[in-house]
Scaffold this motif. Structure first.
Motif, PDB file in Angstrom:
ATOM      1  N   MET A  49       0.610  -1.084   0.136  1.00  0.00           N
ATOM      2  CA  MET A  49       0.089   0.154   0.152  1.00  0.00           C
ATOM      3  C   MET A  49       1.186   0.822   0.024  1.00  0.00           C
ATOM      4  O   MET A  49       0.835   2.057  -0.532  1.00  0.00           O
ATOM      5  CB  MET A  49      -1.077  -0.228   0.686  1.00  0.00           C
ATOM      6  CG  MET A  49      -1.840  -1.074   0.754  1.00  0.00           C
ATOM      7  SD  MET A  49      -2.665  -1.462   3.170  1.00  0.00           S
ATOM      8  CE  MET A  49      -4.226  -1.456   2.666  1.00  0.00           C
ATOM      9  N   GLY A  50       2.002   1.180   0.372  1.00  0.00           N
ATOM     10  CA  GLY A  50       2.871   2.461   0.531  1.00  0.00           C
ATOM     11  C   GLY A  50       3.410   2.437  -0.393  1.00  0.00           C
ATOM     12  O   GLY A  50       3.812   3.618  -0.811  1.00  0.00           O
ATOM     13  N   LEU A  51       4.045   1.648  -0.840  1.00  0.00           N
ATOM     14  CA  LEU A  51       4.772   1.733  -2.298  1.00  0.00           C
ATOM     15  C   LEU A  51       3.574   3.095  -3.389  1.00  0.00           C
ATOM     16  O   LEU A  51       4.177   3.131  -4.125  1.00  0.00           O
ATOM     17  CB  LEU A  51       5.126   0.860  -3.174  1.00  0.00           C
ATOM     18  CG  LEU A  51       5.359   0.554  -4.723  1.00  0.00           C
ATOM     19  CD1 LEU A  51       6.678   1.119  -4.247  1.00  0.00           C
ATOM     20  CD2 LEU A  51       5.609  -0.730  -5.241  1.00  0.00           C
ATOM     21  N   SER A  56      -0.566   7.416   2.796  1.00  0.00           N
ATOM     22  CA  SER A  56      -1.649   6.571   2.798  1.00  0.00           C
ATOM     23  C   SER A  56      -1.031   5.754   4.127  1.00  0.00           C
ATOM     24  O   SER A  56      -1.855   5.221   5.460  1.00  0.00           O
ATOM     25  CB  SER A  56      -2.330   5.852   1.879  1.00  0.00           C
ATOM     26  OG  SER A  56      -1.806   5.131   1.568  1.00  0.00           O
ATOM     27  N   VAL A  57       0.027   5.859   4.684  1.00  0.00           N
ATOM     28  CA  VAL A  57       0.808   4.681   5.239  1.00  0.00           C
ATOM     29  C   VAL A  57       1.114   5.269   6.591  1.00  0.00           C
ATOM     30  O   VAL A  57       1.560   5.090   7.859  1.00  0.00           O
ATOM     31  CB  VAL A  57       1.054   3.504   4.412  1.00  0.00           C
ATOM     32  CG1 VAL A  57       0.564   2.754   4.015  1.00  0.00           C
ATOM     33  CG2 VAL A  57       2.526   3.762   4.345  1.00  0.00           C
ATOM     34  N   GLN A  58       1.839   6.639   5.979  1.00  0.00           N
ATOM     35  CA  GLN A  58       2.634   7.091   6.784  1.00  0.00           C
ATOM     36  C   GLN A  58       2.330   7.524   8.221  1.00  0.00           C
ATOM     37  O   GLN A  58       3.266   7.011   9.059  1.00  0.00           O
ATOM     38  CB  GLN A  58       2.411   8.738   6.521  1.00  0.00           C
ATOM     39  CG  GLN A  58       3.545   9.862   7.230  1.00  0.00           C
ATOM     40  CD  GLN A  58       4.073  11.150   6.585  1.00  0.00           C
ATOM     41  OE1 GLN A  58       2.654  11.443   5.843  1.00  0.00           O
ATOM     42  NE2 GLN A  58       4.910  11.997   6.969  1.00  0.00           N
ATOM     43  N   ASP A  59       0.825   7.255   8.855  1.00  0.00           N
ATOM     44  CA  ASP A  59       1.258   7.245  10.490  1.00  0.00           C
ATOM     45  C   ASP A  59       1.165   5.668  10.901  1.00  0.00           C
ATOM     46  O   ASP A  59       1.715   5.521  11.848  1.00  0.00           O
ATOM     47  CB  ASP A  59      -0.346   7.507  10.571  1.00  0.00           C
ATOM     48  CG  ASP A  59      -0.998   8.998  10.256  1.00  0.00           C
ATOM     49  OD1 ASP A  59      -0.115   9.848  10.280  1.00  0.00           O
ATOM     50  OD2 ASP A  59      -1.579  10.016  10.458  1.00  0.00           O
ATOM     51  N   ALA A  60       1.068   4.770   9.804  1.00  0.00           N
ATOM     52  CA  ALA A  60       1.855   3.343  10.212  1.00  0.00           C
ATOM     53  C   ALA A  60       3.057   3.267  10.417  1.00  0.00           C
ATOM     54  O   ALA A  60       3.111   2.099  11.179  1.00  0.00           O
ATOM     55  CB  ALA A  60       1.270   1.907   9.619  1.00  0.00           C
ATOM     56  N   VAL A  61       4.052   4.502  10.203  1.00  0.00           N
ATOM     57  CA  VAL A  61       5.385   3.524   9.473  1.00  0.00           C
ATOM     58  C   VAL A  61       6.112   4.011  11.315  1.00  0.00           C
ATOM     59  O   VAL A  61       6.519   2.742  11.363  1.00  0.00           O
ATOM     60  CB  VAL A  61       5.626   5.218   8.801  1.00  0.00           C
ATOM     61  CG1 VAL A  61       7.696   4.618   9.087  1.00  0.00           C
ATOM     62  CG2 VAL A  61       5.777   4.254   7.442  1.00  0.00           C
ATOM     63  N   ARG A  85       9.746  -1.106   0.579  1.00  0.00           N
ATOM     64  CA  ARG A  85       8.783  -1.012  -0.023  1.00  0.00           C
ATOM     65  C   ARG A  85       8.288   0.521  -0.333  1.00  0.00           C
ATOM     66  O   ARG A  85       7.865   1.651  -1.369  1.00  0.00           O
ATOM     67  CB  ARG A  85       7.568  -1.712   0.125  1.00  0.00           C
ATOM     68  CG  ARG A  85       7.535  -2.806  -0.332  1.00  0.00           C
ATOM     69  CD  ARG A  85       8.119  -3.309  -2.119  1.00  0.00           C
ATOM     70  NE  ARG A  85       7.264  -3.924  -2.808  1.00  0.00           N
ATOM     71  CZ  ARG A  85       7.284  -3.521  -4.285  1.00  0.00           C
ATOM     72  NH1 ARG A  85       8.982  -3.056  -4.758  1.00  0.00           N
ATOM     73  NH2 ARG A  85       6.653  -4.093  -5.034  1.00  0.00           N
ATOM     74  N   ILE A  86       7.826   1.468   1.142  1.00  0.00           N
ATOM     75  CA  ILE A  86       7.436   2.497   1.457  1.00  0.00           C
ATOM     76  C   ILE A  86       8.409   3.953   0.489  1.00  0.00           C
ATOM     77  O   ILE A  86       8.161   4.637   0.552  1.00  0.00           O
ATOM     78  CB  ILE A  86       7.013   2.807   2.521  1.00  0.00           C
ATOM     79  CG1 ILE A  86       6.237   1.568   3.102  1.00  0.00           C
ATOM     80  CG2 ILE A  86       6.117   4.045   3.021  1.00  0.00           C
ATOM     81  CD1 ILE A  86       5.402   1.171   4.612  1.00  0.00           C
ATOM     82  N   GLY A  87       9.783   3.375   1.308  1.00  0.00           N
ATOM     83  CA  GLY A  87      10.567   4.060   0.599  1.00  0.00           C
ATOM     84  C   GLY A  87      10.962   3.955  -0.336  1.00  0.00           C
ATOM     85  O   GLY A  87      11.546   5.252  -0.781  1.00  0.00           O
ATOM     86  N   ARG A  88      10.861   3.408  -0.630  1.00  0.00           N
ATOM     87  CA  ARG A  88      10.858   3.273  -2.537  1.00  0.00           C
ATOM     88  C   ARG A  88       9.700   4.253  -2.888  1.00  0.00           C
ATOM     89  O   ARG A  88      10.225   5.260  -4.412  1.00  0.00           O
ATOM     90  CB  ARG A  88      10.481   2.343  -3.615  1.00  0.00           C
ATOM     91  CG  ARG A  88      10.601   1.748  -4.512  1.00  0.00           C
ATOM     92  CD  ARG A  88      10.807   0.753  -5.171  1.00  0.00           C
ATOM     93  NE  ARG A  88      10.710   0.677  -7.016  1.00  0.00           N
ATOM     94  CZ  ARG A  88      10.744  -0.757  -7.879  1.00  0.00           C
ATOM     95  NH1 ARG A  88      11.189  -2.051  -6.784  1.00  0.00           N
ATOM     96  NH2 ARG A  88      11.524  -0.525  -8.903  1.00  0.00           N
ATOM     97  N   GLY A  89       8.912   4.603  -2.850  1.00  0.00           N
ATOM     98  CA  GLY A  89       7.140   5.515  -3.088  1.00  0.00           C
ATOM     99  C   GLY A  89       7.863   6.028  -2.310  1.00  0.00           C
ATOM    100  O   GLY A  89       8.014   7.787  -2.803  1.00  0.00           O
ATOM    101  N   SER A  90       8.322   6.720  -0.919  1.00  0.00           N
ATOM    102  CA  SER A  90       8.874   8.386  -0.232  1.00  0.00           C
ATOM    103  C   SER A  90       9.573   7.771   0.783  1.00  0.00           C
ATOM    104  O   SER A  90       8.992   7.215   1.541  1.00  0.00           O
ATOM    105  CB  SER A  90       7.786   9.053  -0.087  1.00  0.00           C
ATOM    106  OG  SER A  90       7.662   9.830   0.149  1.00  0.00           O
ATOM    107  N   PHE A  91      11.001   8.373   0.264  1.00  0.00           N
ATOM    108  CA  PHE A  91      11.993   7.802   0.911  1.00  0.00           C
ATOM    109  C   PHE A  91      11.947   8.529   2.404  1.00  0.00           C
ATOM    110  O   PHE A  91      11.658   8.625   3.911  1.00  0.00           O
ATOM    111  CB  PHE A  91      13.571   7.992   0.762  1.00  0.00           C
ATOM    112  CG  PHE A  91      14.821   8.300   1.557  1.00  0.00           C
ATOM    113  CD1 PHE A  91      15.175   7.016   2.460  1.00  0.00           C
ATOM    114  CD2 PHE A  91      15.110   9.603   1.844  1.00  0.00           C
ATOM    115  CE1 PHE A  91      15.788   7.033   3.080  1.00  0.00           C
ATOM    116  CE2 PHE A  91      16.146   9.296   3.368  1.00  0.00           C
ATOM    117  CZ  PHE A  91      16.308   8.084   3.604  1.00  0.00           C
TER     118      PHE A  91
END
Length: 201
Positions: A49-51, A56-61, A85-91
């Motif tokens: 989802m974070g990719l 949208s997943v920032q609060d879950a990090v 995966r999230i970091g690939r979407g936005s470091f």
């Protein structure tokens, strides 16, 4: 829902991307589930989802990163994967936890070390410059005792070789040596791939 029903429902949600954004709070809530299997599935899904939509997943990090200290290797593995995966979407979304990922380069569990390499590849795809001073860590992983880790480690060099070849050139000799001598055929092939990616067109 019992564990198997819930796991199946998460599998269906994985395929239905149109529901992802609205489902982030629900999936995040499953990180406190009693089942390691469900927690692991939730971590993996939050990573995907974070990719697609990192904010949208920032609060879950922070909760995802809390699994770095889990005694269960599978949960450490999935947390590292998710951050990659999230970091690939936005470091920037994972930046506060990026340096902490490096402890997993020497995790006792080979699956976690493998996930560290894979997560690093993901992040390096769009943010390569941050790895300028970390290459010796990955050079060590080229010689890991575990075949799967050694198979994946050259892929980080391949990813960076395409984007920042100057970071990889100091390690071409080592990659060449491994491509000739490693007993694992896939390791040898991946090392050659990393060398080719680094060579000028």
């Amino acid at each position: 829902m019992n564990e198997s029903e819930l796991y199946k429902a998460l599998g269906a949600l994985t395929k239905d991307r149109s529901r992802w954004k609205e489902s982030v709070p629900y999936v995040s809530s499953l990180l406190t589930h009693a089942s390691v299997k469900i927690q692991a599935k939730a971590l993996w899904l939050l990573g995907e989802m974070g990719l697609k939509d990192p904010l949208s997943v920032q609060d879950a990090v922070p909760v995802i990163a809390s699994f770095f200290d889990s005694p269960a290797p599978l949960l450490r593995e999935r947390a590292v994967n998710a951050l990659g995966r999230i970091g690939r979407g936005s470091f920037s979304v994972v930046e506060p936890y990026w340096a902490d990922l490096f402890r997993f380069a020497s995790d006792a569990d080979a699956g976690v070390r493998l996930s560290f390499v894979w997560a690093s590849e993901n992040i390096a795809t769009n943010t390569p410059d941050i790895y300028a001073h970390s290459m010796p860590v990955f050079a060590e992983l080229l010689q890991d005792a575990d075949d799967k880790v050694r198979m994946e480690a050259p892929e980080l060099f391949r990813v960076l070789g395409k984007r920042r070849p100057e970071l990889v050139r100091p390690f071409v000799e080592q990659l060449q040596r491994i491509s000739e001598k490693d007993p694992n055929r896939v390791v040898r092939i991946h090392c050659l791939g990393a060398i080719r990616a680094t060579a000028p067109d």
